[in-house]
Design a protein around this motif. Structure first.
Motif, PDB file in Angstrom:
ATOM      1  N   UNK A  57      50.316 -71.402 -18.805  1.00 47.47           N
ATOM      2  CA  UNK A  57      50.433 -69.926 -18.929  1.00 47.47           C
ATOM      3  C   UNK A  57      51.787 -69.460 -19.663  1.00 47.47           C
ATOM      4  N   UNK A  58      51.838 -68.320 -20.465  1.00 48.46           N
ATOM      5  CA  UNK A  58      53.121 -67.986 -21.084  1.00 48.46           C
ATOM      6  C   UNK A  58      54.077 -67.709 -19.979  1.00 48.46           C
ATOM      7  N   UNK A  59      55.108 -68.645 -20.104  1.00 49.97           N
ATOM      8  CA  UNK A  59      56.291 -68.491 -19.336  1.00 49.97           C
ATOM      9  C   UNK A  59      57.259 -67.355 -19.714  1.00 49.97           C
ATOM     10  N   UNK A  60      57.544 -67.318 -20.725  1.00 48.70           N
ATOM     11  CA  UNK A  60      58.406 -66.050 -21.433  1.00 48.70           C
ATOM     12  C   UNK A  60      57.993 -65.860 -22.730  1.00 48.70           C
ATOM     13  N   UNK A  61      57.989 -64.979 -23.070  1.00 52.31           N
ATOM     14  CA  UNK A  61      57.647 -64.569 -24.597  1.00 52.31           C
ATOM     15  C   UNK A  61      58.695 -63.536 -25.284  1.00 52.31           C
ATOM     16  N   UNK A  62      59.333 -64.118 -26.370  1.00 52.50           N
ATOM     17  CA  UNK A  62      60.327 -63.329 -26.922  1.00 52.50           C
ATOM     18  C   UNK A  62      59.679 -63.017 -28.201  1.00 52.50           C
ATOM     19  N   UNK A  63      60.498 -62.183 -29.169  1.00 51.75           N
ATOM     20  CA  UNK A  63      59.990 -62.035 -30.581  1.00 51.75           C
ATOM     21  C   UNK A  63      59.825 -63.336 -31.479  1.00 51.75           C
ATOM     22  N   UNK A  64      60.752 -64.210 -31.138  1.00 48.40           N
ATOM     23  CA  UNK A  64      60.762 -65.355 -31.930  1.00 48.40           C
ATOM     24  C   UNK A  64      60.079 -66.620 -31.287  1.00 48.40           C
ATOM     25  N   UNK A  65      60.384 -66.772 -30.069  1.00 45.70           N
ATOM     26  CA  UNK A  65      60.019 -67.915 -29.389  1.00 45.70           C
ATOM     27  C   UNK A  65      59.058 -67.748 -28.044  1.00 45.70           C
ATOM     28  N   UNK A  66      58.036 -68.335 -27.987  1.00 43.05           N
ATOM     29  CA  UNK A  66      57.354 -68.373 -26.679  1.00 43.05           C
ATOM     30  C   UNK A  66      57.473 -69.663 -26.040  1.00 43.05           C
ATOM     31  N   UNK A  67      57.890 -69.437 -24.608  1.00 42.83           N
ATOM     32  CA  UNK A  67      57.822 -70.675 -23.730  1.00 42.83           C
ATOM     33  C   UNK A  67      56.489 -70.781 -22.940  1.00 42.83           C
ATOM     34  N   UNK A  68      56.030 -71.902 -22.981  1.00 42.99           N
ATOM     35  CA  UNK A  68      54.810 -72.167 -21.929  1.00 42.99           C
ATOM     36  C   UNK A  68      55.266 -72.849 -20.767  1.00 42.99           C
ATOM     37  N   UNK A  69      54.343 -72.855 -19.719  1.00 43.98           N
ATOM     38  CA  UNK A  69      54.564 -73.544 -18.449  1.00 43.98           C
ATOM     39  C   UNK A  69      53.286 -73.742 -17.660  1.00 43.98           C
ATOM     40  N   UNK A  70      53.356 -74.548 -16.781  1.00 44.78           N
ATOM     41  CA  UNK A  70      52.195 -74.749 -16.063  1.00 44.78           C
ATOM     42  C   UNK A  70      52.158 -73.854 -15.045  1.00 44.78           C
ATOM     43  N   UNK A  71      50.551 -73.649 -14.690  1.00 43.47           N
ATOM     44  CA  UNK A  71      50.273 -72.673 -13.710  1.00 43.47           C
ATOM     45  C   UNK A  71      49.466 -73.218 -12.817  1.00 43.47           C
ATOM     46  N   UNK A  72      49.358 -73.943 -11.935  1.00 43.07           N
ATOM     47  CA  UNK A  72      48.643 -74.652 -11.163  1.00 43.07           C
ATOM     48  C   UNK A  72      49.492 -75.276 -10.236  1.00 43.07           C
ATOM     49  N   UNK A  73      48.560 -76.094  -9.145  1.00 48.80           N
ATOM     50  CA  UNK A  73      49.234 -76.841  -8.282  1.00 48.80           C
ATOM     51  C   UNK A  73      49.985 -77.928  -8.765  1.00 48.80           C
ATOM     52  N   UNK A  74      51.263 -78.199  -8.599  1.00 49.51           N
ATOM     53  CA  UNK A  74      51.850 -79.101  -9.263  1.00 49.51           C
ATOM     54  C   UNK A  74      52.943 -78.708 -10.417  1.00 49.51           C
TER      55      UNK A  74
END
Ligand SMILES: Cc1cc2nc3c(=O)[nH]c(=O)nc-3n(C[C@H](O)[C@H](O)[C@H](O)COP(=O)(O)OP(=O)(O)OC[C@H]3O[C@@H](n4cnc5c(N)ncnc54)[C@H](O)[C@@H]3O)c2cc1C
Length: 221
Positions: A57-74
């Motif tokens: 999932x997208x953990x945090x989205x800024x104008x310059x940088x998008x940070x992704x993260x896991x979105x599941x058990x674990x």
């Protein structure tokens, strides 16, 4: 569904799962709530498009940088690279002073870091698991007189599929949901992954989580 426990931990990633395990070990009843789906090793097809859609999932989205993260058990431990970094002692000292946490500097934290190291099975990365690029970098560093070594990884029997970021199809990556992982042995097997609750209430110092939306109250629970 209504669950009742001493403690509700929200999120089953690198932060939530060890906390849940430690509390369960200390005798508390714990429920771990996880918004994402539960996938098993057999579900990891290695198909980038499919796995990204199911695990990321997208953990945090800024104008310059998008940070992704896991979105599941674990959580993100399912999609991370299993690289293990010990917290730098100098930084622990700074945090100890800045946040006024006596005893939690480099020396105080060492036994805890050692325990985590053992729990996640952080092991040295041998030459069989480094790429030619990495070998060239190491050679360059050596010629310059710099110290260089491969970062330890939290894996068992890694077969170099290079698919860490899409859920390891060989099950080599140690994630917080692994049944054999000491991080979760006491809590995870006993807990039930459920969708985020409609409400969480404290009653007599016990926590109740319910997937049924409560009737609106004046206090707006
Ligand atoms: C692609 C990638 C590679 C990485 N590689 C490394 C690496 O090699 N080494 C390293 O040390 N770190 C790595 N990291 C970082 C590391 O995985 C994270 O720092 C760590 O997992 C964060 O732990 P966390 O518990 O804060 O969050 P996560 O592990 O992301 O877990 C959070 C969980 O909480 C759930 N959640 C969130 N909100 C709710 C809610 N309201 N209700 C229920 N559930 C909720 C989410 O679905 C998720 O499953 C990597 C991260 C990514 C994305």
């Amino acid at each position: 569904m209504e669950l009742s426990a001493d403690v509700v931990v929200i999120g089953s990633g690198a932060g939530g799962a060890p906390v849940a395990a430690a509390l369960a070990e200390a005798g508390r009843s714990v429920v771990v709530l996880e918004a994402g789906p539960r996938l098993e090793t057999k579900d990891f097809t290695g198909d980038e498009e499919e796995m990204t859609a199911r695990l990321w999932k997208i953990g945090a989205a800024g104008r310059v940088l998008t940070l992704y993260a896991g979105a599941c058990v674990g959580g993100s431990t399912v999609i991370n690279d299993a690289l293990c970094f010990r917290p730098p002692g100098r930084l622990l000292e700074v945090w100890q002073d800045y946040y006024a946490l006596p005893g939690l500097g480099a020396e105080g934290m060492e036994p805890y870091v050692n325990r985590v190291w053992e729990d996640i099975h952080a092991e040295p990365t041998g030459p069989d698991h480094t790429s030619r690029n990495a070998a060239r970098l190491a050679l360059g560093a050596k010629r310059l007189g710099w110290m260089a070594s491969a970062t330890p990884r939290s894996v068992r029997n890694c077969v170099n599929l290079g698919l860490c970021n899409f859920g390891c199809p060989s099950g080599a990556s140690i994630v917080t949901r692994s049944p054999g992982s000491p991080v979760v042995k006491s809590s995870w097997t006993a807990s039930t992954p459920v969708t985020p609750p409609a409400s969480i209430r404290m009653r007599s110092a016990r926590v109740r989580a319910s997937t049924t939306a409560p009737a609106r109250s004046a206090r707006g629970t």
